[in-house]
Design a protein around this motif. Structure first.
Motif, PDB file in Angstrom:
ATOM      1  N   MET A   1       0.810  -1.112  -0.149  1.00 32.19           N
ATOM      2  CA  MET A   1      -0.024   0.043   0.070  1.00 32.19           C
ATOM      3  C   MET A   1       0.830   1.324   0.058  1.00 32.19           C
ATOM      4  SD  MET A   1      -3.015   1.210   2.721  1.00 32.19           S
ATOM      5  CE  MET A   1      -4.227   0.246   2.371  1.00 32.19           C
ATOM      6  N   SER A   2       0.623   2.151  -0.782  1.00 31.52           N
ATOM      7  CA  SER A   2       1.300   3.492  -0.860  1.00 31.52           C
ATOM      8  C   SER A   2       1.148   4.339   0.141  1.00 31.52           C
ATOM      9  CB  SER A   2       1.196   3.967  -2.325  1.00 31.52           C
ATOM     10  OG  SER A   2      -0.076   4.671  -2.308  1.00 31.52           O
ATOM     11  N   ASP A   3       2.062   5.287   0.146  1.00 28.58           N
ATOM     12  CA  ASP A   3       1.488   6.353   1.657  1.00 28.58           C
ATOM     13  C   ASP A   3       0.356   7.136   0.975  1.00 28.58           C
ATOM     14  OD1 ASP A   3       3.805   5.556   2.705  1.00 28.58           O
ATOM     15  OD2 ASP A   3       5.069   7.587   2.065  1.00 28.58           O
ATOM     16  N   ALA A   4      -0.051   7.390  -0.104  1.00 28.05           N
ATOM     17  CA  ALA A   4      -1.234   7.899  -0.680  1.00 28.05           C
ATOM     18  C   ALA A   4      -2.463   7.044  -0.294  1.00 28.05           C
ATOM     19  CB  ALA A   4      -1.092   8.273  -2.229  1.00 28.05           C
ATOM     20  N   ASP A   5      -2.225   5.768  -0.622  1.00 32.98           N
ATOM     21  CA  ASP A   5      -3.460   4.768  -0.122  1.00 32.98           C
ATOM     22  C   ASP A   5      -3.878   4.918   1.212  1.00 32.98           C
ATOM     23  OD1 ASP A   5      -3.754   4.349  -2.938  1.00 32.98           O
ATOM     24  OD2 ASP A   5      -2.488   2.604  -2.826  1.00 32.98           O
ATOM     25  N   LEU A   6      -2.556   4.977   2.039  1.00 28.75           N
ATOM     26  CA  LEU A   6      -2.606   4.781   3.283  1.00 28.75           C
ATOM     27  C   LEU A   6      -3.474   6.225   3.966  1.00 28.75           C
ATOM     28  CD1 LEU A   6      -2.187   3.487   6.160  1.00 28.75           C
ATOM     29  CD2 LEU A   6       0.041   4.679   6.291  1.00 28.75           C
ATOM     30  N   ALA A   7      -3.083   7.260   3.273  1.00 27.24           N
ATOM     31  CA  ALA A   7      -3.484   8.702   3.883  1.00 27.24           C
ATOM     32  C   ALA A   7      -5.024   8.734   3.378  1.00 27.24           C
ATOM     33  CB  ALA A   7      -2.758   9.783   3.125  1.00 27.24           C
ATOM     34  N   ASP A   8      -5.387   8.062   2.259  1.00 28.10           N
ATOM     35  CA  ASP A   8      -6.954   7.971   1.853  1.00 28.10           C
ATOM     36  C   ASP A   8      -7.546   7.031   2.799  1.00 28.10           C
ATOM     37  OD1 ASP A   8      -6.290   9.650  -0.294  1.00 28.10           O
ATOM     38  OD2 ASP A   8      -6.529   7.808  -1.804  1.00 28.10           O
ATOM     39  N   GLN A   9      -7.114   5.943   3.352  1.00 31.67           N
ATOM     40  CA  GLN A   9      -7.940   5.077   4.363  1.00 31.67           C
ATOM     41  C   GLN A   9      -7.917   5.648   5.821  1.00 31.67           C
ATOM     42  OE1 GLN A   9      -9.192   1.976   3.880  1.00 31.67           O
ATOM     43  NE2 GLN A   9      -8.865   2.461   1.735  1.00 31.67           N
ATOM     44  N   LEU A  10      -6.895   6.549   5.928  1.00 30.47           N
ATOM     45  CA  LEU A  10      -6.808   7.430   7.149  1.00 30.47           C
ATOM     46  C   LEU A  10      -8.027   8.333   7.217  1.00 30.47           C
ATOM     47  CD1 LEU A  10      -3.201   7.260   8.442  1.00 30.47           C
ATOM     48  CD2 LEU A  10      -5.011   6.083   9.413  1.00 30.47           C
ATOM     49  N   LEU A  11      -8.142   9.199   5.984  1.00 33.43           N
ATOM     50  CA  LEU A  11      -9.046  10.233   5.991  1.00 33.43           C
ATOM     51  C   LEU A  11     -10.463   9.565   5.762  1.00 33.43           C
ATOM     52  CD1 LEU A  11      -7.675  12.307   3.076  1.00 33.43           C
ATOM     53  CD2 LEU A  11      -7.811  12.926   5.583  1.00 33.43           C
ATOM     54  N   THR A  12     -10.795   8.353   5.371  1.00 33.08           N
ATOM     55  CA  THR A  12     -11.859   7.557   5.303  1.00 33.08           C
ATOM     56  C   THR A  12     -12.220   7.156   6.846  1.00 33.08           C
ATOM     57  OG1 THR A  12     -11.619   6.676   3.286  1.00 33.08           O
ATOM     58  CG2 THR A  12     -13.224   5.611   4.685  1.00 33.08           C
ATOM     59  N   LEU A  13     -11.255   6.764   7.579  1.00 30.06           N
ATOM     60  CA  LEU A  13     -11.352   6.382   9.077  1.00 30.06           C
ATOM     61  C   LEU A  13     -11.996   7.837   9.691  1.00 30.06           C
ATOM     62  CD1 LEU A  13     -11.134   4.786  11.564  1.00 30.06           C
ATOM     63  CD2 LEU A  13      -8.862   5.176  11.588  1.00 30.06           C
ATOM     64  N   THR A  14     -11.154   8.905   9.399  1.00 33.03           N
ATOM     65  CA  THR A  14     -11.746   9.991  10.283  1.00 33.03           C
ATOM     66  C   THR A  14     -12.977  10.599  10.026  1.00 33.03           C
ATOM     67  OG1 THR A  14      -9.340  10.856   9.921  1.00 33.03           O
ATOM     68  CG2 THR A  14     -10.934  12.601  10.423  1.00 33.03           C
ATOM     69  N   ARG A  15     -13.397  10.416   8.694  1.00 33.71           N
ATOM     70  CA  ARG A  15     -14.651  10.754   8.495  1.00 33.71           C
ATOM     71  C   ARG A  15     -15.755   9.702   9.414  1.00 33.71           C
ATOM     72  NH1 ARG A  15     -12.559  11.561   3.392  1.00 33.71           N
ATOM     73  NH2 ARG A  15     -13.102   9.550   2.695  1.00 33.71           N
ATOM     74  N   LEU A  16     -15.562   8.581   9.165  1.00 34.41           N
ATOM     75  CA  LEU A  16     -16.154   7.501   9.932  1.00 34.41           C
ATOM     76  C   LEU A  16     -16.118   7.915  11.504  1.00 34.41           C
ATOM     77  CD1 LEU A  16     -15.021   4.265   8.361  1.00 34.41           C
ATOM     78  CD2 LEU A  16     -17.453   5.195   7.896  1.00 34.41           C
TER      79      LEU A  16
END
Length: 141
Positions: A1-16
């Motif tokens: 997983m790239s850093d950009a993919d990880l950042a996207d997952q963390l942003l999704t987690l934040t929204r949840l």
């Protein structure tokens, strides 16, 4: 997983997590309440500095929490002008209930994970949080 993919997952987690906030009006102030309960007492100006927010924002939140009986101002014996803020028993009750609610939600989400997977996740998440704090990676964001 790239850093950009990880950042996207963390942003999704934040929204949840933001969507899962408790319904009461004091839910917006839970981070402030947790900070005071875990590391306080603090003066309002210190809170603003630590959280990196405008002092007027903290003042409004503090006023609401005081009115709700969740925190109180105490006299500072060393500086009569200062009013350190502390969590009341009612505030601790709200915070404890919210922490239990969130723990149950996370427990439900992880119900299908093995004990080893849960332990590995907890270890890695703990390392990640410590490194974020150490590097100040999210400071001011």
């Amino acid at each position: 997983m790239s850093d950009a993919d990880l950042a996207d997952q963390l942003l999704t987690l934040t929204r949840l997590v933001q969507r899962a906030e408790a319904a009461p009006a004091e839910a917006m102030c839970l981070p402030l309440l947790a900070m005071l309960a875990d590391d306080g007492p603090f003066r309002a100006g210190e809170i603003a500095a630590v959280l990196g927010v405008n002092p007027s924002t903290v003042s409004r939140q503090v006023a609401g929490l005081v009115r709700s009986g969740l925190i109180e101002r105490r006299a500072d014996p060393e500086d009569g002008r200062a009013s350190p803020l502390v969590v009341t028993a009612a505030g601790r009750g709200i915070l404890d209930a919210e922490r239990q609610r969130r723990a149950a939600q996370f427990g439900d989400a992880l119900a299908g994970w093995s004990p080893d997977e849960r332990a590995r996740f907890a270890d890695l998440l703990g390392c990640f949080v410590r490194d974020l704090q150490r590097t100040g990676a999210l400071h001011g964001s």
